[in-house]
Design an enzyme around this catalytic site. Sequence first.
Site, PDB file in Angstrom:
ATOM      1  N   CYS A   1       0.811  -1.211   0.000  1.00 14.36           N
ATOM      2  CA  CYS A   1       0.000   0.000   0.000  1.00 14.36           C
ATOM      3  C   CYS A   1       0.848   1.267   0.000  1.00 14.36           C
ATOM      4  O   CYS A   1       0.336   2.345  -0.308  1.00 14.36           O
ATOM      5  CB  CYS A   1      -0.937   0.005   1.206  1.00 14.36           C
ATOM      6  SG  CYS A   1      -0.115  -0.184   2.790  1.00 14.36           S
TER       7      CYS A   1
ATOM      8  N   GLY B   1      -8.982 -10.341   2.089  1.00 14.67           N
ATOM      9  CA  GLY B   1      -7.623 -10.531   1.588  1.00 14.67           C
ATOM     10  C   GLY B   1      -6.561 -10.429   2.659  1.00 14.67           C
ATOM     11  O   GLY B   1      -6.776 -10.778   3.826  1.00 14.67           O
TER      12      GLY B   1
END
Length: 463
Positions: A47, A193
């Site tokens: 991220c 996830g």
Amino acid sequence: MLICFSASHKNAGFDMLERLSANANQAAPRILEGHDAVKGAVVVATCNRFEAYLDLDAPDGSSPVEVVHEAVRAVGSVADLDAAELRQTFGFVHGNAVAGHLFSVASGLESVVVGEGEIAGQVKRSLELARAEGTTTPELERLFQRASQTSRRVKNETELGGEGRSLVRLALDLAESRVTDWAQTRTLLVGTGRFAGASLAALRDRGVTDVVVYSPSGRGTKFAANHGIEPVSAAAYASVAASVDLIVTCTTADRQVVDRDLLRAGRAAQAEASALPVIGDAEPLLHADRRQLVVDLGLPRNVAPDVVEVPGVELLDLETIKIHAPLEEFAATDAARSIVLHDARAFGESGEEQRLAPAVVALRKHVFDILDAEIERAASRGDDDGRTEAALRHMAGVLLHTPMVRSRELARSGDQRAWIDGLDALFGIAPAAAAQTGADRGAASAPADPAATSAAQHTRSAG
């Protein structure tokens, strides 16, 4: 030669990282197609980070700049980003310094939250993906496996290994002021996830018990059963999203799964079920004083920025979390960096020894060919009681001991060329040209300190 180029929260904007991350799975195969000198590629995308680790077969004395530029162009093509802009953004590391950089990344020392635990798993999964795509090499395998070992050492031997260091937990820390009572907070978890399990654990640690899960990919039922929570169907999703106090999104979906229209539709459906009037776009009385927090941990973004247009809704996304990341705990960080430094130097030394292996094999073959000839000659003269053979083998071992020790010492100092030249001068032993080329490449690419700090080795262009 190992090369790494990277964009992270330290040198790239969130929009660029989002584009790079969204297309990361296509990057490694495209890089390999771009230039014959690229033997392997492993891409690490999280991220807050995009990095490509390349194993180059660069000819002796050549510059890797052209190869690196072609690799950057390949990344730009899959992410629809300008290659020139990427070259100005990416940091570059080469040679043995790549190990120091990756080990630091895998240990969480380069993360927004220093020491965060999820990164080690992401690095491991990056190697697994490269294996599945057939883009890794033995040298990249060795590099990433050593990175995993180092991250485990940092976790086990320093305070950075303590529980609770993660983006998820930092996000919930920042949400603390907006939550009256965690035990009474109704929560919707969107995603099953890589972060979903960690997110659920962090919520439960704060006392949250009322959690339901929705999966855009349809995996919600299985995840819910495994974690003892209830799944949300697609038909009920909007209504549930509008009714909870907290939404945490951490899905790998390539589209935004929460937006203004979803929440408005859910609120309108609830108002209709409660027989409350809804006039135009006005907020139903049922939600007039509602406060709702949406935490977006996804990259690409899971939540559309327009959710804040819905009355009472606040958005906490990765950009906001990054701004509030805590300062490093210096003592623990210094201890972790010492481990990274040690392991990176050891990686470089073992690599240099491996590059020297063909020359070592050539010397041992030379000595033992002579030894076998002398043993055969002694046997032909009737000396078959074994004492002569034992003495000759002992003498060969003694003679080889010092050259073997010196080979390791010179390899670790990056001076294996001197050892190879010595073999040629004394014995006329010349290992295969390919082995010599590999040794030369290793010496040329290795800096004096193979684990020098990444700040000193990052440059703004491959040229």
